[in-house]
Design a protein around this motif. Structure first.
Motif, PDB file in Angstrom:
ATOM      1  N   PHE A 144      26.582  47.859  32.685  1.00 13.14           N
ATOM      2  CA  PHE A 144      27.769  48.733  33.476  1.00 13.14           C
ATOM      3  C   PHE A 144      28.542  47.549  33.870  1.00 13.14           C
ATOM      4  O   PHE A 144      29.501  48.100  33.613  1.00 13.14           O
ATOM      5  CB  PHE A 144      26.822  49.150  34.398  1.00 13.14           C
ATOM      6  N   ASN A 145      27.700  46.977  33.775  1.00 10.23           N
ATOM      7  CA  ASN A 145      28.947  45.694  34.447  1.00 10.23           C
ATOM      8  C   ASN A 145      29.801  44.869  33.601  1.00 10.23           C
ATOM      9  O   ASN A 145      30.052  43.201  33.986  1.00 10.23           O
ATOM     10  CB  ASN A 145      28.573  45.301  36.107  1.00 10.23           C
ATOM     11  N   PHE A 146      29.175  45.418  32.376  1.00  8.45           N
ATOM     12  CA  PHE A 146      29.681  43.793  31.219  1.00  8.45           C
ATOM     13  C   PHE A 146      30.829  43.001  31.771  1.00  8.45           C
ATOM     14  O   PHE A 146      31.233  42.232  31.066  1.00  8.45           O
ATOM     15  CB  PHE A 146      30.280  44.510  30.201  1.00  8.45           C
ATOM     16  N   TYR A 147      31.908  44.146  32.161  1.00  6.78           N
ATOM     17  CA  TYR A 147      33.461  43.215  32.415  1.00  6.78           C
ATOM     18  C   TYR A 147      33.130  41.833  32.920  1.00  6.78           C
ATOM     19  O   TYR A 147      33.748  41.351  33.274  1.00  6.78           O
ATOM     20  CB  TYR A 147      34.069  44.675  32.640  1.00  6.78           C
ATOM     21  N   LYS A 148      32.448  42.045  34.363  1.00 12.89           N
ATOM     22  CA  LYS A 148      31.681  40.834  35.197  1.00 12.89           C
ATOM     23  C   LYS A 148      30.981  40.449  34.681  1.00 12.89           C
ATOM     24  O   LYS A 148      31.410  38.717  34.967  1.00 12.89           O
ATOM     25  CB  LYS A 148      31.235  41.803  36.385  1.00 12.89           C
ATOM     26  N   VAL A 149      30.211  40.717  33.480  1.00 11.03           N
ATOM     27  CA  VAL A 149      29.630  39.235  32.581  1.00 11.03           C
ATOM     28  C   VAL A 149      30.533  38.466  32.019  1.00 11.03           C
ATOM     29  O   VAL A 149      30.399  37.154  32.024  1.00 11.03           O
ATOM     30  CB  VAL A 149      28.743  40.235  31.997  1.00 11.03           C
TER      31      VAL A 149
END
Lengths: 928, 158
Positions: free
Chosen positions: B121-126
């Motif tokens: 769900f937080n791919f963009y943060k990863v």
């Protein structure tokens, strides 16, 4: 959070696709809508698109909206825009211009967050367009006095990326000297990034970056002598800045040992400190601590080996690695073997490495991980010299019996090279190579058996022994075809040396070789025919016997042109030529010219040049006689004067297809993941991907690898005679772990069952790691058939259930017997089969290059006779044969008309049975 | 064909760098893919499948390194996730092995006990975390404190 409460995947694939298509339609309508979207919504939808893309779906819109986000002033919107660009790069020129414009603005913004995003985008995409736009700008950002540390880090690596993709666009200038001084920077993160950049630049421009050596040494020295807490943030599990240390040590490997004695002394101190620390009790029991510490240690050892100038350090390094050889961590044992391999090539440490031979041999026998065993083989090879060659070669040979398929060929090459290089006694060499063929005949490449022949021919002290040994080896009821080749060649040249013994009289020698003849492939038979004609010269008493053989229909009228031509010419030669002429023409082969060993060349090709050459260069000085190797050069040395095939008397230059080649590399098989995760026993798996292609490859041949994945290799060898056949299926366990409950099952559909009889016995349910089991299938063709049987294999590997299905290539054409006939007979029969049901025709596009010789070989491989000079158009191919089934025999005629211009073929089949015409046409069409 | 291309690229550049970073679960689902070389989509898919096949058959007695085409994969398993880094054959294995762990510790701290769904769900943060620690195929920053400080600063801008 954007994806609140939304599931990434629906219950099933279809549901997911449906859900996604709905969402895509929604987003598309939002983007197209009349109302301009605000930044937040735009970001939300672009992010959704990205998410959908990352789930594995194609995205063909949204690029423009993503580019719009780049000019937003909000971090989150900009970030999603840049991420979209980085992940879904599109070299759409219009967009690139817009993207570059946005990047330019962000770089000039003096906002470190925005600058960072822009730099990361350039570093991710790294295209030439970007290099053109920014290669001049980034060095300025990097060395500017007021640039923030984190931006410097990004700028350094961004520049590195551009230098790698477009070195010509990155201008060298005053910035270079300032970059070197970043090694002194207070911020260790900046030093870390800069060191990577400097290392790459220094590799290409060593002179310009020479000053980096002393700076790197002093930086390293400060790190390794610091107390474990001095570097605070950069201490990792009590190890000070391990990654930076590794990078600095790598940078130093771009240069020779420092000339300045002070710098050199300081570096030696650093390296000693690192070696000393390895002996200290660990500051933590955690694996992270020891890994970080050893990462630095291994890099230090690499530098020591690279310098190769401090005997004391080299020997200490070797002792340290020696300790690791027995470490309980597999990683360390592996790395120690690998690192010691390079140490073995140094003059100073070669002897020290040799003291570990027993440990390494033990590793070969006991390590569970094949890659560790592989490293042990490499190391044994590297440490081998005249003193230990017999032991090492013996150990490698015995390991070969159980070695993994993936590394057999390489071991064979290594054994062959070592045996040759360190042979004091050539009888030992001959024994070793024959053992190689016995143990791993399939993996003995042409280069290896060519080589043994060259050596025997060049050394007359070993010829008698070689003849005697091959003669004895050929006594075995089943011997590998490569042995037949070597035996045939050597007896043809030197059989006279043992002919005095009544147990190996000329006739016995001939009968022995001829007993193998029918089991061999065409190239080997061609070689044996040459042996026979050589016998005619060596032993006049067997001449009539040999002439009878040459005269038989199976030779003189052989479907293979090469064999037929040899038989015709040799028979003629033996009849018309006087003894003197025979003796001249069939004289013993002259010695081969000395050249680099072709085996060595092959190994170099396999392993990449660096590893082997280094080893060879240093070894050459030590070994007394390298016995520099000739390559096969038969064409120029043969004295025979008849036309074409005679030029290479014994077929060595004919480049015959490699006999039973090694398994394809692991990347080959498409079916890597054949149901690894399904756990439902007794269900037959669907056919493995790629199975069809593999199946097609077997239509015109009988032997080869049918299936291969990471675990299992299935090989086939089959023979057919009239309506009967026998197939050997070899199941090879490629892993080091047992397969349990190993059950291959042959499945014939209800339709197939009455027409094809298959009989086999169950195999042992346990297949040991590295072992191969064999299953024999007896085949009877009762009546013509269309479908192919399926081979299903189920077994347990580790905790997982494996289930593989492949089509077994038993096809109707296997029961073909070729029929030779003259032109008028052919057309007479052709006309007799003119009923529309009897003819099947297919017009199709060529899938392979249209090569006449290949086509001929395929038609012969298909099983029919290839009739020359039958069709009035010489470009066409015509074949005839009889399909044998238990109940009936079906005559078949075929005609293949290539159209080179259109790259098309027309194939026509006429048989007395429609279904047979249909099936044969299908099978054969797929071959071109 | 692809194999050949990789080989050429490998020869042409002597520099050492990460070729790609992959996070996959046991079933082969990709949770992160960061490429440092140009591959087309089909090549990427093929690489992902091959890495999964190579890595998942290995057990705890095996090394954390596996030869892969002309490169090698350094990998470590955390619960159901495989973290894999593809590097040149003569690169430093242990340094990358610990770089993985360092990365995982940062993720763990940032997401407060990271789990697979956080990465989904937080791919963009990863991706942001990856870029802070690895850039252009090189290790950019190794200090957990510095990386986390930067990540929190960026978070505050959201």
């Amino acid at each position: 959070m954007i994806y609140h409460g939304k599931h990434p995947a629906g219950k099933s694939k279809e549901a997911e696709i449906k859900r996604i298509n709905k969402e895509l339609a929604n987003i598309r309508s939002k983007f197209k809508g009349d109302k301009a979207l605000d930044g937040y919504s735009k970001k939300k939808y672009v992010c959704k698109l990205l998410f959908i893309f990352l789930l594995g779906h194609d995205i063909d819109f949204g690029h423009m909206e993503a580019v719009n986000l780049l000019s937003s002033n909000r971090y989150t919107e900009k970030q999603i825009g840049y991420l979209f660009i980085s992940v879904l790069v599109n070299s759409n020129s219009e967009l690139i211009r817009l993207i570059n414009n946005a990047i330019k603005n962000d770089l000039a913004s003096r906002n470190p967050t925005f600058m960072g995003l822009a730099l990361h985008c350039i570093a991710s995409v790294g295209s030439r367009e970007m290099a053109e736009a920014f290669a001049g700008e980034i060095p300025k950002v990097l060395v500017a006095g007021d640039t923030m540390d984190s931006v410097k880090q990004s700028a350094a690596l961004c520049l590195l990326r551009l230098y790698r993709t477009s070195p010509d666009l990155v201008p060298m200038g005053d910035w270079t000297s300032r970059v070197v001084h970043l090694l002194n920077d207070q911020h260790l993160g900046v030093v870390t990034a800069a060191t990577s950049l400097i290392t790459t630049l220094a590799q290409k421009n060593p002179e310009e970056f020479k000053t980096s050596v002393s700076l790197a040494v002093s930086r390293l020295s400060r790190i390794v002598t610091s107390a474990s807490t001095d570097l605070q943030d950069y201490t990792y599990y009590f190890v000070p800045a391990p990654w930076l240390s590794v990078k600095l040590l790598r940078l130093l490997q771009c240069y020779p040992p420092p000339e300045d004695p002070a710098v050199r002394g300081r570096l030696t101190e650093c390296l000693e400190t690192i070696l000393n620390k390895a002996q200290e009790p660990p500051k933590s029991k955690k694996v992270q601590h020891s890994n970080a510490k050893n990462a630095v240690l291994f890099e230090a050892i690499s530098l020591i080996i690279h310098h190769d100038s401090e005997p004391n350090l080299l020997v200490r390094a070797c002792n340290q690695l020696g300790q690791f050889l027995q470490h309980r961590e597999t990683n360390l044992r592996y790395l120690a073997l690998e690192s010691m391999c390079t140490l073995a090539s140094s003059e100073f440490s070669h002897e020290a490495v040799k003291t570990h031979i027993e440990t390494v041999i033990n590793a070969l026998k006991t390590e569970r991980d094949v890659s560790v065993r592989q490293r042990a083989v490499d190391l044994l090879y590297a440490m081998c010299d005249r003193s230990n060659a017999p032991q090492i070669v013996a150990e490698m040979l015995s390991y070969l019996e159980t070695a993994d398929y993936s590394i057999r060929e390489e071991i064979v090459l290594k054994v062959a090279i070592l045996a040759e290089k360190y042979a004091v006694d050539y009888t030992w060499y001959v024994d070793t190579i024959l053992n190689l063929i016995r143990i791993a005949g399939d993996y003995v490449s042409e280069e290896v058996w060519y080589r043994v022949i060259q050596i025997v021919i060049n050394r007359d002290d070993v010829q008698g022994y070689a003849a005697k040994t091959v003669f004895e080896a050929l006594q075995a009821p089943a011997c590998h075809e490569n042995l037949v080749k070597v035996g045939g060649y050597i007896l043809g040249e030197f059989g006279n040396l043992i002919a005095g013994d009544p147990r190996s009289s000329p006739l016995i020698q001939f009968n022995l070789l001829h007993s193998k003849f029918h089991l061999c492939s065409v190239p080997t038979r061609a070689l044996l025919l040459s042996t026979y004609i050589k016998f005619v010269n060596l032993f006049p008493e067997v001449k009539p016997t040999i002439q009878d053989v040459l005269r038989s229909d199976s030779q003189l009228r052989n479907a293979d042109v090469e064999l037929q031509q040899r038989a015709v010419e040799y028979l003629r030669l033996s009849t018309v030529a006087s003894t003197d002429i025979l003796a001249t023409v069939l004289e013993e082969m002259p010695p081969f010219p000395e050249r680099e060993s072709s085996i060595l060349a092959k190994l170099k090709k396999k392993k990449g040049p660096s590893t082997v050459t280094d080893l060879e260069d240093t070894k050459r000085e030590r070994s007394v006689d390298v016995n520099g190797g000739p390559e096969p050069a038969p064409a120029s040395t043969s004295t025979m004067s008849t036309p074409s095939p005679s030029a290479d008397l014994l077929g060595l230059g004919a480049a015959p297809p490699a006999p039973a080649g090694p398994p394809p590399s692991s990347g080959g098989g498409g079916g890597l993941l054949v149901d690894v995760f399904s756990d439902s026993a007794s269900v037959v798996a669907p056919l493995a991907p790629g199975s069809e292609d593999n199946f097609a490859r077997f239509v015109c041949k009988n032997n080869g690898v049918l299936f291969e994945n990471q675990l299992l290799q299935i090989g086939l060898k089959s023979e057919f005679r009239q309506n009967l056949g026998r197939m050997f299926i070899f199941y090879g366990n490629k892993t080091s772990t047992q397969f349990l409950n190993f059950t291959p099952t042959l499945i014939c559909s209800d339709e197939l069952q009455p027409n094809l009889n298959l009989q086999t016995k169950p195999v042992d349910p346990t297949v040991e790691g590295g072992a191969q089991v064999q299953q024999v299938v007896n085949i009877e063709c009762v009546s013509d058939f269309t479908e192919a049987p399926v081979l299903n294999i189920q077994f347990r590997y580790g905790g997982t259930f494996q289930n593989v299905s492949v089509q077994l290539p038993i096809t109707l054409n296997k029961f073909f017997q070729p029929t030779e006939m003259a032109s008028q007979d052919f057309f007479q029969r052709w006309k007799q089969l003119s009923n529309p049901q009897q003819e099947v025709q297919n017009i199709f596009k060529a899938k392979h290059p249209m090569d006449t010789e290949v086509t001929k070989a395929k038609i012969i491989g298909f099983g029919s006779a290839l009739l020359e000079e039958v069709d009035p158009n010489p470009a066409n191919f015509v074949g005839a044969g009889i399909i044998h089934t238990k109940t009936t025999q079906i005559g078949c005629l075929l005609r293949l008309e290539p159209n080179l211009q259109a790259q098309m073929y027309r194939l026509t089949l006429r048989t007395s049975k429609e279904a047979v015409s249909q099936r044969l046409c299908e099978l054969l069409s797929a071959q071109f | 064909m692809r194999l050949k291309r990789l080989g050429e690229l490998c020869k042409r550049r002597e520099g050492l760098e990460i070729r790609f970073i992959l996070i996959q679960n046991r079933a082969g689902k990709t949770r992160l893919a960061k490429w440092y070389m140009q591959f087309d989509d089909d090549e990427k898919q093929k690489l992902i499948e091959e890495v999964h096949a190579v890595v998942t058959v290995r057990d705890a007695k095996h090394t954390n390194f596996v030869e892969f085409r002309n490169f090698k994969i350094i990998y470590r398993r955390y619960a159901g996730l495989y973290f894999c880094i593809c590097v040149d054959v003569n690169d430093n294995n242990l340094a990358y092995l610990e770089a993985i762990h360092n990365f995982v510790e940062v993720l763990n701290e940032y997401f407060h006990n990271v789990c697979e769904l956080d990465l989904v769900f937080n791919f963009y943060k990863v991706y942001t975390v990856v870029d802070e620690m690895f850039l252009a195929g090189e290790i950019r920053e190794t200090s957990q404190t510095k990386v986390l400080k930067q990540l929190l600063m960026l978070q505050s801008l959201e």
